[in-house]
Design a protein around this motif. Structure first.
Motif, PDB file in Angstrom:
ATOM      1  N   ALA A  30       0.825  -1.207   0.000  1.00  0.00           N
ATOM      2  CA  ALA A  30       0.000   0.000   0.000  1.00  0.00           C
ATOM      3  C   ALA A  30       0.860   1.259   0.000  1.00  0.00           C
ATOM      4  O   ALA A  30       0.451   2.303  -0.518  1.00  0.00           O
ATOM      5  CB  ALA A  30      -0.925   0.003   1.222  1.00  0.00           C
ATOM      6  N   GLY A  31       2.073   1.164   0.562  1.00  0.00           N
ATOM      7  CA  GLY A  31       2.990   2.297   0.583  1.00  0.00           C
ATOM      8  C   GLY A  31       3.788   2.465  -0.699  1.00  0.00           C
ATOM      9  O   GLY A  31       4.602   3.381  -0.797  1.00  0.00           O
ATOM     10  N   GLY A  32       3.582   1.560  -1.665  1.00  0.00           N
ATOM     11  CA  GLY A  32       4.228   1.717  -2.970  1.00  0.00           C
ATOM     12  C   GLY A  32       5.349   0.740  -3.267  1.00  0.00           C
ATOM     13  O   GLY A  32       5.959   0.799  -4.349  1.00  0.00           O
ATOM     14  N   ILE A  33       5.650  -0.182  -2.353  1.00  0.00           N
ATOM     15  CA  ILE A  33       6.685  -1.184  -2.632  1.00  0.00           C
ATOM     16  C   ILE A  33       6.079  -2.233  -3.558  1.00  0.00           C
ATOM     17  O   ILE A  33       5.097  -2.903  -3.199  1.00  0.00           O
ATOM     18  CB  ILE A  33       7.198  -1.837  -1.326  1.00  0.00           C
ATOM     19  N   ALA A  34       6.677  -2.404  -4.741  1.00  0.00           N
ATOM     20  CA  ALA A  34       6.082  -3.265  -5.761  1.00  0.00           C
ATOM     21  C   ALA A  34       6.943  -4.462  -6.136  1.00  0.00           C
ATOM     22  O   ALA A  34       6.435  -5.406  -6.751  1.00  0.00           O
ATOM     23  CB  ALA A  34       5.789  -2.437  -7.024  1.00  0.00           C
ATOM     24  N   ASP A  35       8.219  -4.450  -5.796  1.00  0.00           N
ATOM     25  CA  ASP A  35       9.117  -5.539  -6.193  1.00  0.00           C
ATOM     26  C   ASP A  35       8.826  -6.770  -5.336  1.00  0.00           C
ATOM     27  O   ASP A  35       9.085  -6.783  -4.138  1.00  0.00           O
ATOM     28  CB  ASP A  35      10.572  -5.096  -6.022  1.00  0.00           C
ATOM     29  N   GLU A  36       8.299  -7.816  -5.969  1.00  0.00           N
ATOM     30  CA  GLU A  36       7.918  -9.017  -5.226  1.00  0.00           C
ATOM     31  C   GLU A  36       9.121  -9.712  -4.606  1.00  0.00           C
ATOM     32  O   GLU A  36       8.989 -10.392  -3.580  1.00  0.00           O
ATOM     33  CB  GLU A  36       7.149  -9.987  -6.126  1.00  0.00           C
ATOM     34  N   ARG A  37      10.307  -9.568  -5.218  1.00  0.00           N
ATOM     35  CA  ARG A  37      11.504 -10.154  -4.619  1.00  0.00           C
ATOM     36  C   ARG A  37      11.772  -9.540  -3.248  1.00  0.00           C
ATOM     37  O   ARG A  37      12.092 -10.247  -2.285  1.00  0.00           O
ATOM     38  CB  ARG A  37      12.713  -9.932  -5.527  1.00  0.00           C
ATOM     39  N   VAL A  38      11.630  -8.242  -3.165  1.00  0.00           N
ATOM     40  CA  VAL A  38      11.860  -7.531  -1.903  1.00  0.00           C
ATOM     41  C   VAL A  38      10.800  -7.910  -0.879  1.00  0.00           C
ATOM     42  O   VAL A  38      11.104  -8.207   0.287  1.00  0.00           O
ATOM     43  CB  VAL A  38      11.877  -6.013  -2.136  1.00  0.00           C
ATOM     44  N   LEU A  39       9.555  -7.930  -1.293  1.00  0.00           N
ATOM     45  CA  LEU A  39       8.465  -8.276  -0.384  1.00  0.00           C
ATOM     46  C   LEU A  39       8.625  -9.701   0.148  1.00  0.00           C
ATOM     47  O   LEU A  39       8.401  -9.962   1.337  1.00  0.00           O
ATOM     48  CB  LEU A  39       7.121  -8.109  -1.088  1.00  0.00           C
ATOM     49  N   ASN A  40       9.025 -10.627  -0.702  1.00  0.00           N
ATOM     50  CA  ASN A  40       9.213 -12.009  -0.265  1.00  0.00           C
ATOM     51  C   ASN A  40      10.371 -12.132   0.713  1.00  0.00           C
ATOM     52  O   ASN A  40      10.311 -12.925   1.664  1.00  0.00           O
ATOM     53  CB  ASN A  40       9.436 -12.921  -1.469  1.00  0.00           C
ATOM     54  N   ALA A  41      11.434 -11.365   0.480  1.00  0.00           N
ATOM     55  CA  ALA A  41      12.575 -11.400   1.398  1.00  0.00           C
ATOM     56  C   ALA A  41      12.167 -10.883   2.773  1.00  0.00           C
ATOM     57  O   ALA A  41      12.527 -11.461   3.802  1.00  0.00           O
ATOM     58  CB  ALA A  41      13.739 -10.594   0.835  1.00  0.00           C
ATOM     59  N   ILE A  42      11.401  -9.799   2.804  1.00  0.00           N
ATOM     60  CA  ILE A  42      10.973  -9.231   4.086  1.00  0.00           C
ATOM     61  C   ILE A  42       9.965 -10.153   4.778  1.00  0.00           C
ATOM     62  O   ILE A  42       9.968 -10.284   6.003  1.00  0.00           O
ATOM     63  CB  ILE A  42      10.418  -7.816   3.879  1.00  0.00           C
ATOM     64  N   ARG A  43       9.145 -10.836   3.992  1.00  0.00           N
ATOM     65  CA  ARG A  43       8.225 -11.814   4.570  1.00  0.00           C
ATOM     66  C   ARG A  43       8.996 -12.992   5.185  1.00  0.00           C
ATOM     67  O   ARG A  43       8.593 -13.544   6.216  1.00  0.00           O
ATOM     68  CB  ARG A  43       7.272 -12.339   3.500  1.00  0.00           C
ATOM     69  N   THR A  44      10.111 -13.370   4.583  1.00  0.00           N
ATOM     70  CA  THR A  44      10.834 -14.577   4.983  1.00  0.00           C
ATOM     71  C   THR A  44      11.817 -14.352   6.123  1.00  0.00           C
ATOM     72  O   THR A  44      11.926 -15.180   7.039  1.00  0.00           O
ATOM     73  CB  THR A  44      11.601 -15.139   3.762  1.00  0.00           C
ATOM     74  N   VAL A  45      12.565 -13.236   6.104  1.00  0.00           N
ATOM     75  CA  VAL A  45      13.586 -12.996   7.136  1.00  0.00           C
ATOM     76  C   VAL A  45      12.898 -12.691   8.465  1.00  0.00           C
ATOM     77  O   VAL A  45      12.075 -11.771   8.539  1.00  0.00           O
ATOM     78  CB  VAL A  45      14.523 -11.831   6.725  1.00  0.00           C
ATOM     79  N   PRO A  46      13.200 -13.433   9.523  1.00  0.00           N
ATOM     80  CA  PRO A  46      12.506 -13.246  10.818  1.00  0.00           C
ATOM     81  C   PRO A  46      12.990 -11.995  11.548  1.00  0.00           C
ATOM     82  O   PRO A  46      13.928 -12.044  12.345  1.00  0.00           O
ATOM     83  CB  PRO A  46      12.854 -14.526  11.579  1.00  0.00           C
ATOM     84  N   ARG A  47      12.322 -10.882  11.322  1.00  0.00           N
ATOM     85  CA  ARG A  47      12.761  -9.612  11.915  1.00  0.00           C
ATOM     86  C   ARG A  47      12.767  -9.669  13.444  1.00  0.00           C
ATOM     87  O   ARG A  47      13.569  -8.990  14.081  1.00  0.00           O
ATOM     88  CB  ARG A  47      11.865  -8.470  11.429  1.00  0.00           C
ATOM     89  N   HIS A  48      11.907 -10.498  14.025  1.00  0.00           N
ATOM     90  CA  HIS A  48      11.861 -10.564  15.486  1.00  0.00           C
ATOM     91  C   HIS A  48      13.137 -11.145  16.080  1.00  0.00           C
ATOM     92  O   HIS A  48      13.409 -10.960  17.259  1.00  0.00           O
ATOM     93  CB  HIS A  48      10.635 -11.368  15.957  1.00  0.00           C
TER      94      HIS A  48
END
Length: 226
Positions: free
Chosen positions: A31-49
């Motif tokens: 919604a904020g404009g990030i469109a690169d699915e590679r980036v979104l998948n990396a952020i979904r996968t890397v455990p930020r916690h």
């Protein structure tokens, strides 16, 4: 394509560190404009916690910066995504230098994308903790305890450089370590007046400059701390 991470049950998470809150974060980033699915998948996968103190783990998938000690922060996920997307816009750079390892999260996102990551951190305690996180996730990230303003000249040139702290002006030493055709993404400016810049070094040595918006980063300092 996302690199295979060595994920343990604690990395997968549950409740406020589980998949549902991660998916909600990804939708916020879209919604904020990030469109690169590679980036979104990396952020979904890397455990930020796993890159914040345990007491803050329940807030890891909020779209906010969080403290990591020593006066430093783990960047807001939107900013991590925006800077990473800017690096990848013209393709996938192979060799990437990160200045300011911090928690290690930005380097982990880059490594999860299959990039060859080199990272420099001036605060030894932060770097030692980040190295443990890289090893636990099975990520091959080369790291160095040094003054980030110097970069890593022995490993130059780099296809891309990402700077995760703000200097008043661009650091010439880092631009010199950028390969022709390479991209540097960095916040520049004084506190309260920082702009995220994307610079591309052309084949003739000229620099193409683009402003990506206002940001807030900790200052890029000289020297080293054990």
């Amino acid at each position: 394509m996302i690199a295979r991470l060595r994920l343990q049950p604690a990395d997968v998470g549950m409740g406020l560190t589980g998949q549902r809150v991660r998916d909600r974060l990804i939708e916020d980033l879209r919604a904020g404009g990030i469109a690169d699915e590679r980036v979104l998948n990396a952020i979904r996968t890397v455990p930020r916690h796993q890159f914040v103190d345990e007491a803050l783990a329940s807030r890891a998938y909020e779209n906010n910066a969080l403290p990591i000690g020593h006066g430093q922060t783990i960047s807001q996920p939107y900013v991590v995504a925006k800077m990473t997307e800017a690096l990848l816009r013209d393709g996938s750079p192979q060799r990437v230098l990160e200045v300011g390892t911090g928690s290690g999260y930005q380097a982990a996102v880059l490594a999860a994308l299959g990039l060859d990551v080199f990272t420099v951190e001036r605060i030894g305690d932060l770097l030692r903790t980040a190295r443990k996180r890289f090893r636990a996730l099975g990520l091959h990230v080369r790291s160095k305890h040094d003054d980030g303003r110097i970069g890593w000249p022995e490993q130059a040139p780099f296809d891309a450089i990402i700077v995760t702290a703000a200097a008043p002006a661009l650091v010439d030493a880092l631009l010199e370590q950028l390969a022709p055709g390479g991209v540097l993404v960095a916040p520049v400016g004084a506190t309260g007046a920082q702009t995220l810049l994307r610079l591309r070094k052309e084949a003739d040595g000229g620099i193409t400059r683009e402003e990506l918006g206002a940001v807030v980063f900790v200052p890029l300092l000289s020297g080293m701390i054990d």
